[in-house]
Design a protein around this motif. Sequence first.
Motif, PDB file in Angstrom:
ATOM      1  N   GLN A  35       0.869  -1.176   0.000  1.00 57.65           N
ATOM      2  CA  GLN A  35       0.000   0.000   0.000  1.00 57.65           C
ATOM      3  C   GLN A  35       0.901   1.219   0.000  1.00 57.65           C
ATOM      4  N   ARG A  36       0.314   2.346  -0.344  1.00 54.78           N
ATOM      5  CA  ARG A  36       1.098   3.586  -0.350  1.00 54.78           C
ATOM      6  C   ARG A  36       0.358   4.657   0.438  1.00 54.78           C
ATOM      7  N   LEU A  37       1.148   5.487   1.062  1.00 50.14           N
ATOM      8  CA  LEU A  37       0.588   6.648   1.738  1.00 50.14           C
ATOM      9  C   LEU A  37       0.216   7.686   0.688  1.00 50.14           C
ATOM     10  N   ALA A  38      -0.518   8.696   1.086  1.00 48.28           N
ATOM     11  CA  ALA A  38      -0.892   9.769   0.165  1.00 48.28           C
ATOM     12  C   ALA A  38       0.345  10.425  -0.445  1.00 48.28           C
ATOM     13  N   SER A  39       1.431  10.399   0.295  1.00 47.07           N
ATOM     14  CA  SER A  39       2.687  10.983  -0.187  1.00 47.07           C
ATOM     15  C   SER A  39       3.383  10.096  -1.224  1.00 47.07           C
ATOM     16  N   GLY A  40       2.885   8.865  -1.388  1.00 50.62           N
ATOM     17  CA  GLY A  40       3.501   7.938  -2.335  1.00 50.62           C
ATOM     18  C   GLY A  40       4.458   6.946  -1.700  1.00 50.62           C
TER      19      GLY A  40
END
Length: 137
Positions: A35-40
């Motif tokens: 998964q990725r955070l909103a920041s990538g």
Amino acid sequence: MNEKPLLVGRLAKLSGVRPDTIRFYERIGLLPKPQRLASGYRIYDDAALKQVRFIRKAQSLGFSLDEIRRIISLRGQGRETCRCVIAMAEATLAETETKLKELRKFNETLATNLTRWKRKRRGPIAAEFCALIESAG
């Protein structure tokens, strides 16, 4: 194990590899896409840590990345799977025994040459040492 998700650097550190290795394992399918955070930033869980440690341990035992991928894909699929894994383990054992024989032979030759070189009271000529290495295995 961990309360918060792991970023790639932390996962790499905990598993004893470089972050590039983690990304490589993802690209070749040994690790699922994280998964990725909103920041990538990629985020991992304890299962990813366990998987990377498994991969490294299997590699240290002589399994190739392709074999490891196959073992992982077969995990928990029943009796037929066990036969496949046993066949891979037998092949790895045969390769390991061959390597051990080569290493024992090299060990004996190196010990003999070291004794000879010490008796001459001079170190090995580079060419002699290179020839010894070339003749191994």
